[in-house]
Design a protein around this motif. Structure first.
Motif, PDB file in Angstrom:
ATOM      1  N   GLN A 142       9.855  -4.262  10.431  1.00 12.46           N
ATOM      2  CA  GLN A 142       8.945  -3.141  10.752  1.00 12.46           C
ATOM      3  C   GLN A 142       7.790  -3.251   9.767  1.00 12.46           C
ATOM      4  O   GLN A 142       7.986  -3.289   8.558  1.00 12.46           O
ATOM      5  CB  GLN A 142       9.689  -1.806  10.614  1.00 12.46           C
ATOM      6  N   ALA A 143       6.585  -3.355  10.294  1.00 10.49           N
ATOM      7  CA  ALA A 143       5.416  -3.540   9.436  1.00 10.49           C
ATOM      8  C   ALA A 143       5.202  -2.313   8.549  1.00 10.49           C
ATOM      9  O   ALA A 143       5.431  -1.184   8.989  1.00 10.49           O
ATOM     10  CB  ALA A 143       4.170  -3.757  10.302  1.00 10.49           C
ATOM     11  N   PRO A 144       4.750  -2.550   7.302  1.00  9.94           N
ATOM     12  CA  PRO A 144       4.356  -1.414   6.477  1.00  9.94           C
ATOM     13  C   PRO A 144       3.183  -0.719   7.150  1.00  9.94           C
ATOM     14  O   PRO A 144       2.321  -1.391   7.719  1.00  9.94           O
ATOM     15  CB  PRO A 144       3.924  -2.075   5.168  1.00  9.94           C
ATOM     16  N   MET A 145       3.137   0.606   7.140  1.00 12.94           N
ATOM     17  CA  MET A 145       2.028   1.296   7.817  1.00 12.94           C
ATOM     18  C   MET A 145       1.529   2.465   6.988  1.00 12.94           C
ATOM     19  O   MET A 145       2.111   3.544   6.984  1.00 12.94           O
ATOM     20  CB  MET A 145       2.468   1.766   9.211  1.00 12.94           C
ATOM     21  N   THR A 146       0.421   2.221   6.267  1.00 16.15           N
ATOM     22  CA  THR A 146      -0.211   3.305   5.504  1.00 16.15           C
ATOM     23  C   THR A 146      -0.981   4.199   6.477  1.00 16.15           C
ATOM     24  O   THR A 146      -1.160   3.854   7.645  1.00 16.15           O
ATOM     25  CB  THR A 146      -1.228   2.763   4.471  1.00 16.15           C
ATOM     26  N   GLY A 159      -0.175   7.359   7.247  1.00 19.56           N
ATOM     27  CA  GLY A 159       0.629   8.393   7.913  1.00 19.56           C
ATOM     28  C   GLY A 159       1.820   7.890   8.707  1.00 19.56           C
ATOM     29  O   GLY A 159       2.924   8.404   8.575  1.00 19.56           O
ATOM     30  N   PRO A 160       1.636   6.845   9.565  1.00 19.18           N
ATOM     31  CA  PRO A 160       2.759   6.445  10.422  1.00 19.18           C
ATOM     32  C   PRO A 160       3.992   5.970   9.659  1.00 19.18           C
ATOM     33  O   PRO A 160       5.121   6.231  10.057  1.00 19.18           O
ATOM     34  CB  PRO A 160       2.165   5.322  11.273  1.00 19.18           C
ATOM     35  N   GLY A 161       3.787   5.232   8.575  1.00 20.70           N
ATOM     36  CA  GLY A 161       4.932   4.717   7.818  1.00 20.70           C
ATOM     37  C   GLY A 161       5.585   5.855   7.037  1.00 20.70           C
ATOM     38  O   GLY A 161       4.901   6.576   6.318  1.00 20.70           O
ATOM     39  N   LEU A 164       8.211  -0.327   3.399  1.00 25.41           N
ATOM     40  CA  LEU A 164       7.613   0.895   2.866  1.00 25.41           C
ATOM     41  C   LEU A 164       6.188   0.561   2.441  1.00 25.41           C
ATOM     42  O   LEU A 164       5.979  -0.340   1.627  1.00 25.41           O
ATOM     43  CB  LEU A 164       8.429   1.354   1.651  1.00 25.41           C
ATOM     44  N   ALA A 165       5.205   1.261   3.005  1.00 22.08           N
ATOM     45  CA  ALA A 165       3.811   1.025   2.620  1.00 22.08           C
ATOM     46  C   ALA A 165       3.581   1.687   1.257  1.00 22.08           C
ATOM     47  O   ALA A 165       3.719   2.899   1.128  1.00 22.08           O
ATOM     48  CB  ALA A 165       2.880   1.622   3.661  1.00 22.08           C
ATOM     49  N   GLY A 166       3.252   0.864   0.253  1.00 19.04           N
ATOM     50  CA  GLY A 166       3.126   1.427  -1.097  1.00 19.04           C
ATOM     51  C   GLY A 166       1.751   1.269  -1.700  1.00 19.04           C
ATOM     52  O   GLY A 166       1.481   1.786  -2.782  1.00 19.04           O
ATOM     53  N   ALA A 203       2.006 -14.233   9.481  1.00 20.60           N
ATOM     54  CA  ALA A 203       0.809 -14.723  10.166  1.00 20.60           C
ATOM     55  C   ALA A 203       0.265 -13.570  10.993  1.00 20.60           C
ATOM     56  O   ALA A 203       0.855 -13.199  12.007  1.00 20.60           O
ATOM     57  CB  ALA A 203       1.179 -15.896  11.062  1.00 20.60           C
ATOM     58  N   GLN A 204      -0.831 -12.978  10.549  1.00 21.68           N
ATOM     59  CA  GLN A 204      -1.366 -11.804  11.249  1.00 21.68           C
ATOM     60  C   GLN A 204      -2.420 -12.232  12.259  1.00 21.68           C
ATOM     61  O   GLN A 204      -3.532 -12.628  11.909  1.00 21.68           O
ATOM     62  CB  GLN A 204      -1.978 -10.804  10.249  1.00 21.68           C
ATOM     63  N   GLY A 205      -2.059 -12.160  13.523  1.00 18.08           N
ATOM     64  CA  GLY A 205      -2.976 -12.531  14.589  1.00 18.08           C
ATOM     65  C   GLY A 205      -4.008 -11.436  14.851  1.00 18.08           C
ATOM     66  O   GLY A 205      -3.866 -10.299  14.401  1.00 18.08           O
ATOM     67  N   ALA A 206      -5.021 -11.806  15.635  1.00 15.13           N
ATOM     68  CA  ALA A 206      -6.147 -10.900  15.901  1.00 15.13           C
ATOM     69  C   ALA A 206      -5.739  -9.634  16.643  1.00 15.13           C
ATOM     70  O   ALA A 206      -6.410  -8.615  16.572  1.00 15.13           O
ATOM     71  CB  ALA A 206      -7.190 -11.648  16.730  1.00 15.13           C
ATOM     72  N   GLU A 207      -4.597  -9.682  17.341  1.00 13.42           N
ATOM     73  CA  GLU A 207      -4.157  -8.529  18.137  1.00 13.42           C
ATOM     74  C   GLU A 207      -3.669  -7.375  17.273  1.00 13.42           C
ATOM     75  O   GLU A 207      -3.517  -6.239  17.736  1.00 13.42           O
ATOM     76  CB  GLU A 207      -2.972  -8.939  19.049  1.00 13.42           C
ATOM     77  N   ALA A 208      -3.350  -7.677  16.023  1.00 16.31           N
ATOM     78  CA  ALA A 208      -2.636  -6.731  15.155  1.00 16.31           C
ATOM     79  C   ALA A 208      -3.374  -5.416  14.932  1.00 16.31           C
ATOM     80  O   ALA A 208      -4.596  -5.382  14.803  1.00 16.31           O
ATOM     81  CB  ALA A 208      -2.371  -7.392  13.807  1.00 16.31           C
ATOM     82  N   GLY A 209      -2.595  -4.341  14.870  1.00 16.33           N
ATOM     83  CA  GLY A 209      -3.150  -3.047  14.498  1.00 16.33           C
ATOM     84  C   GLY A 209      -3.279  -2.944  12.986  1.00 16.33           C
ATOM     85  O   GLY A 209      -2.633  -3.676  12.252  1.00 16.33           O
ATOM     86  N   GLY A 210      -4.128  -2.031  12.543  1.00 20.21           N
ATOM     87  CA  GLY A 210      -4.305  -1.824  11.099  1.00 20.21           C
ATOM     88  C   GLY A 210      -5.338  -2.773  10.518  1.00 20.21           C
ATOM     89  O   GLY A 210      -6.021  -3.507  11.244  1.00 20.21           O
ATOM     90  N   MET A 238       6.477  -6.150  13.334  1.00 19.53           N
ATOM     91  CA  MET A 238       5.935  -5.292  14.390  1.00 19.53           C
ATOM     92  C   MET A 238       5.516  -3.941  13.823  1.00 19.53           C
ATOM     93  O   MET A 238       6.301  -3.273  13.153  1.00 19.53           O
ATOM     94  CB  MET A 238       7.003  -5.094  15.475  1.00 19.53           C
ATOM     95  N   GLY A 239       4.273  -3.556  14.083  1.00 18.46           N
ATOM     96  CA  GLY A 239       3.784  -2.275  13.588  1.00 18.46           C
ATOM     97  C   GLY A 239       3.568  -1.300  14.725  1.00 18.46           C
ATOM     98  O   GLY A 239       4.270  -0.298  14.881  1.00 18.46           O
ATOM     99  N   THR A 240       2.605  -1.631  15.607  1.00 18.55           N
ATOM    100  CA  THR A 240       2.231  -0.747  16.707  1.00 18.55           C
ATOM    101  C   THR A 240       3.445  -0.324  17.534  1.00 18.55           C
ATOM    102  O   THR A 240       3.547   0.832  17.954  1.00 18.55           O
ATOM    103  CB  THR A 240       1.183  -1.448  17.601  1.00 18.55           C
ATOM    104  N   ALA A 251      -4.205   0.887  15.590  1.00 16.93           N
ATOM    105  CA  ALA A 251      -3.354   0.449  16.698  1.00 16.93           C
ATOM    106  C   ALA A 251      -3.697  -0.980  17.079  1.00 16.93           C
ATOM    107  O   ALA A 251      -4.855  -1.400  17.007  1.00 16.93           O
ATOM    108  CB  ALA A 251      -3.550   1.358  17.913  1.00 16.93           C
ATOM    109  N   GLY A 252      -2.679  -1.709  17.520  1.00 16.24           N
ATOM    110  CA  GLY A 252      -2.883  -3.084  17.962  1.00 16.24           C
ATOM    111  C   GLY A 252      -3.170  -3.132  19.454  1.00 16.24           C
ATOM    112  O   GLY A 252      -3.046  -2.124  20.162  1.00 16.24           O
ATOM    113  N   GLN A 253      -3.525  -4.330  19.902  1.00 16.03           N
ATOM    114  CA  GLN A 253      -3.923  -4.465  21.303  1.00 16.03           C
ATOM    115  C   GLN A 253      -2.791  -4.190  22.287  1.00 16.03           C
ATOM    116  O   GLN A 253      -3.029  -3.913  23.447  1.00 16.03           O
ATOM    117  CB  GLN A 253      -4.486  -5.875  21.539  1.00 16.03           C
TER     118      GLN A 253
END
Ligand code: FMN
Length: 382
Positions: free
Chosen positions: A20-24, A26-28, A45-47, A176-183, A239-241, A326-328
């Protein structure tokens, strides 16, 4: 094919190669982190935004909810230099929106951002199982201390050169963070717009050229995506979104509602909320500041300037001024508990990969090395 067994699952004692992706922003939440870890994935944990004491508290909150492995995420990049001219210009640009929400025009002076080395000291003192780093790479001496403490280190790359730099620095895994990624875009060499390689192209490129196990991030929304990334050579998926609409996510209900509406709101890249380029759902602030992005202060100064506005908007349920990272793939978000999603994705991926969704077996070697994992899950020792 016992599909979940990868270097990632072996090293961290996970059932499934799902992070689960860290998400600063609010969502995380510690609840989300713990739910994913308890379900057999790796919660993060987003720190990066937390002062050291708050980071320690957040780690304790996660530990109160799970005894499974989890990761803490920090930002390695240097904060932008204080530039009074840019600050003044951003205040001018934000003033009408503040007035619209009844906020005073005056903005508080930006506080000092948390110090990376102080945060790292907390991570080491707390002995968290994994550290993920974004926006750069800590120097090798630093990294060696973390790795000597037995903490697995994940770096984040958006293109091959960054992956090579991360590999040379000695990280254990590369996200590897692709272009589709949220955040935020994690780019630390060159401009984020130059690092816009899609996940489908990025993952095999990195697995071909670097020896460190690769974790795919960006656009993975379910078990089909996890299976596809395994087929491309990734050791796991971050995975984040896909977790944004979960009940454990701290995203505002109005933000959650927009994700899967499939209306005219599409994702775009913007610097409006933090001064750093990231993928968000389009809203009024993003559209209206678009022409002024080059005038804004950098990260995290712009974040301090927009925080009060975003909070006031959230209090009113007004998505116009909230950062809607948000991601694509956001249209595929499902509002289900995180543990249900992890189990569902694991089963889907196993079906597609011709394996079984049974939890990953723990090898006798790992059981000896990490007795706490074996104790927690004796059923899974081979
Ligand atoms: C709301 C949100 C906040 C994020 N915050 C962080 C963060 O604090 N640190 C980080 O390394 N990545 C962060 N990311 C990016 C993720 O690590 C990951 O690259 C991305 O979620 C993968 O793409 P996906 O959103 O399509 O799954 C964030 C993503 C989202 C959606």
């Amino acid at each position: 094919m016992n599909w979940p067994t990868t270097v990632l699952t072996e090293r961290l004692g996970l059932r499934y190669p799902i992070i689960q992706a860290p998400m600063t922003g609010g969502p995380g939440t510690p609840q989300l982190t713990a739910a994913v870890s308890n379900a057999g994935g790796l919660g993060s944990l987003a720190g990066s935004h937390l002062q050291p004491d708050r980071l320690r508290d957040a780690i304790a909150e996660v530990r109160a909810l799970t005894d499974r492995p989890f990761a803490v995420n920090l930002a390695a990049g240097s904060p932008a230099r204080l530039d009074q001219h840019r600050l003044g210009r951003a205040c001018e640009l934000l003033a009408p929106y503040r007035a619209e929400l009844g906020l005073s025009p005056a903005l508080a002076a930006p506080p000092d951002p948390p110090d990376f080395l102080d945060q790292l000291a907390v991570v080491m003192e707390e002995g968290v199982p994994a550290l993920s780093v974004v926006f750069g790479v800590p120097d090798s001496a630093c990294l060696n201390r973390v790795r000597d403490a037995g903490i697995a280190v994940l770096g984040t790359a958006t293109h091959l050169l960054e992956a090579i730099v991360l590999e040379e620095s000695g990280v254990d895994f590369i996200v590897a963070q692709g272009a589709e990624a949220g955040g935020h875009r994690a780019t630390f060499i060159g401009q984020p717009e130059q690092g816009l390689v899609g996940t489908l192209a990025l993952v095999p490129l990195l697995t071909k050229h670097v020896g460190v196990p690769i974790i795919a991030a960006g656009g993975v929304m379910d078990g089909r995506g996890v299976a596809a990334m395994r087929m491309l050579g990734a050791d796991g998926a971050q995975m984040g979104t896909a977790f944004l609409a979960c009940p454990e996510s701290g995203a505002h209900p109005a933000y959650k509602a927009l994700l899967s509406q499939g209306n005219e709101l599409a994702t775009t890249l913007s610097r409006a909320f933090t001064g750093r380029c990231g993928r968000v759902l389009r809203n009024r602030l993003v559209d209206e500041l678009r022409a002024h992005e080059a005038e804004l202060p950098g990260f995290p100064l712009q974040l301090f300037l927009t925080q009060e506005l975003s909070q006031a908007a959230a209090d009113r349920g007004l998505t116009d001024f909230m950062p809607l990272w948000a991601g694509q793939g956001c249209n595929l978000c499902q509002p289900r508990p995180a543990a249900e999603l992890v189990a569902l994705w694991a089963e889907q991926a196993a079906d597609l990969l011709g394996g079984e969704a049974r939890p990953n077996a723990i090898s006798p070697a790992l059981a000896r090395e990490r007795p706490e994992i074996a104790d927690a899950d004796p059923a899974y020792i081979i």
